[in-house]
Design a protein around this motif. Structure first.
Motif, PDB file in Angstrom:
ATOM      1  N   GLU A 289       0.832  -1.204   0.000  1.00 26.80           N
ATOM      2  CA  GLU A 289       0.000   0.000   0.000  1.00 26.80           C
ATOM      3  C   GLU A 289       0.863   1.249   0.000  1.00 26.80           C
ATOM      4  OE1 GLU A 289      -2.222  -0.726   3.559  1.00 26.80           O
ATOM      5  OE2 GLU A 289      -3.732  -1.907   2.518  1.00 26.80           O
ATOM      6  N   ASP A 290       0.590   2.151  -0.912  1.00 24.86           N
ATOM      7  CA  ASP A 290       1.395   3.367  -1.047  1.00 24.86           C
ATOM      8  C   ASP A 290       1.291   4.282   0.166  1.00 24.86           C
ATOM      9  OD1 ASP A 290       2.329   2.618  -3.524  1.00 24.86           O
ATOM     10  OD2 ASP A 290       0.784   3.722  -4.619  1.00 24.86           O
ATOM     11  N   ARG A 291       0.137   4.342   0.797  1.00 26.58           N
ATOM     12  CA  ARG A 291      -0.070   5.295   1.889  1.00 26.58           C
ATOM     13  C   ARG A 291       0.300   4.751   3.260  1.00 26.58           C
ATOM     14  NH1 ARG A 291      -3.786   9.746   1.500  1.00 26.58           N
ATOM     15  NH2 ARG A 291      -4.064  10.289  -0.652  1.00 26.58           N
ATOM     16  N   THR A 292       0.611   3.478   3.358  1.00 25.55           N
ATOM     17  CA  THR A 292       0.960   2.901   4.658  1.00 25.55           C
ATOM     18  C   THR A 292       2.454   3.060   4.899  1.00 25.55           C
ATOM     19  OG1 THR A 292      -0.805   1.277   4.433  1.00 25.55           O
ATOM     20  CG2 THR A 292       0.883   0.834   6.088  1.00 25.55           C
ATOM     21  N   PRO A 293       2.841   3.878   5.861  1.00 29.13           N
ATOM     22  CA  PRO A 293       4.268   4.087   6.114  1.00 29.13           C
ATOM     23  C   PRO A 293       4.893   2.877   6.812  1.00 29.13           C
ATOM     24  CG  PRO A 293       2.969   5.316   7.695  1.00 29.13           C
ATOM     25  CD  PRO A 293       2.000   4.699   6.726  1.00 29.13           C
ATOM     26  N   PHE A 294       6.194   2.740   6.637  1.00 24.81           N
ATOM     27  CA  PHE A 294       6.918   1.662   7.307  1.00 24.81           C
ATOM     28  C   PHE A 294       6.765   1.769   8.824  1.00 24.81           C
ATOM     29  CE2 PHE A 294       9.311   1.712   3.239  1.00 24.81           C
ATOM     30  CZ  PHE A 294       9.132   0.382   2.887  1.00 24.81           C
ATOM     31  N   ASP A 295       6.607   2.984   9.320  1.00 23.98           N
ATOM     32  CA  ASP A 295       6.424   3.188  10.762  1.00 23.98           C
ATOM     33  C   ASP A 295       5.166   2.485  11.274  1.00 23.98           C
ATOM     34  OD1 ASP A 295       8.712   4.744  10.837  1.00 23.98           O
ATOM     35  OD2 ASP A 295       7.608   6.606  10.537  1.00 23.98           O
ATOM     36  N   ALA A 296       4.108   2.454  10.463  1.00 19.61           N
ATOM     37  CA  ALA A 296       2.870   1.780  10.862  1.00 19.61           C
ATOM     38  C   ALA A 296       3.082   0.271  10.936  1.00 19.61           C
ATOM     39  CB  ALA A 296       1.743   2.106   9.883  1.00 19.61           C
ATOM     40  N   ILE A 297       3.857  -0.266  10.012  1.00 23.18           N
ATOM     41  CA  ILE A 297       4.165  -1.698  10.037  1.00 23.18           C
ATOM     42  C   ILE A 297       4.991  -2.023  11.286  1.00 23.18           C
ATOM     43  CG2 ILE A 297       5.359  -3.588   8.859  1.00 23.18           C
ATOM     44  CD1 ILE A 297       4.739  -2.086   6.204  1.00 23.18           C
ATOM     45  N   GLU A 298       5.946  -1.146  11.585  1.00 22.11           N
ATOM     46  CA  GLU A 298       6.770  -1.369  12.770  1.00 22.11           C
ATOM     47  C   GLU A 298       5.931  -1.283  14.046  1.00 22.11           C
ATOM     48  OE1 GLU A 298      11.128  -0.256  14.546  1.00 22.11           O
ATOM     49  OE2 GLU A 298      10.252   1.100  13.060  1.00 22.11           O
ATOM     50  N   GLN A 299       5.026  -0.341  14.092  1.00 24.51           N
ATOM     51  CA  GLN A 299       4.181  -0.171  15.271  1.00 24.51           C
ATOM     52  C   GLN A 299       3.263  -1.384  15.473  1.00 24.51           C
ATOM     53  OE1 GLN A 299       1.541   3.221  15.102  1.00 24.51           O
ATOM     54  NE2 GLN A 299       1.263   3.230  17.297  1.00 24.51           N
ATOM     55  N   ASN A 300       2.712  -1.916  14.383  1.00 19.79           N
ATOM     56  CA  ASN A 300       1.762  -3.024  14.476  1.00 19.79           C
ATOM     57  C   ASN A 300       2.418  -4.394  14.608  1.00 19.79           C
ATOM     58  OD1 ASN A 300      -0.780  -1.661  14.300  1.00 19.79           O
ATOM     59  ND2 ASN A 300      -0.317  -1.222  12.174  1.00 19.79           N
ATOM     60  N   PHE A 301       3.573  -4.572  13.960  1.00 26.00           N
ATOM     61  CA  PHE A 301       4.168  -5.900  13.894  1.00 26.00           C
ATOM     62  C   PHE A 301       5.603  -5.969  14.422  1.00 26.00           C
ATOM     63  CE2 PHE A 301       0.826  -5.813  10.704  1.00 26.00           C
ATOM     64  CZ  PHE A 301       0.116  -6.949  11.046  1.00 26.00           C
TER      65      PHE A 301
END
Length: 89
Positions: free
Chosen positions: A23-35
């Protein structure tokens, strides 16, 4: 990629991480925060899980993309997905 990380993820979580990375709008920071996966770990995961051509296309898309990095994105971008993305039919 550390195999411990991929083993720790369920099939559903692994699928969601890959989806979020695409997803273009999902930042890597969100992935790090969630997973708990850093950007280099996500890149390694994508390299391992995708076909080579798909990985290369993905890397070209995300390299330098402002929306994938919170520090680079516009303050006007306040959500991680397009407003039309999850509309019910």
């Amino acid at each position: 990629m550390d195999t411990k990380i991929t083993q720790a993820l369920s099939a559903a979580d692994l699928s969601r991480v890959i989806e979020m990375a695409w997803e273009d709008r999902t930042p890597f920071d969100a992935i790090e925060q969630n997973f708990g996966l850093s950007e280099p770990q996500v890149i390694a995961l994508m390299r391992k899980e995708l076909k080579r051509g798909s990985f290369n296309l993905w890397r070209q898309r995300v390299t330098g993309r402002a929306t994938k990095h919170v520090a680079l994105r516009s303050k006007l971008v306040t959500r991680a997905y397009c407003s039309m993305q999850y509309k019910q039919k």
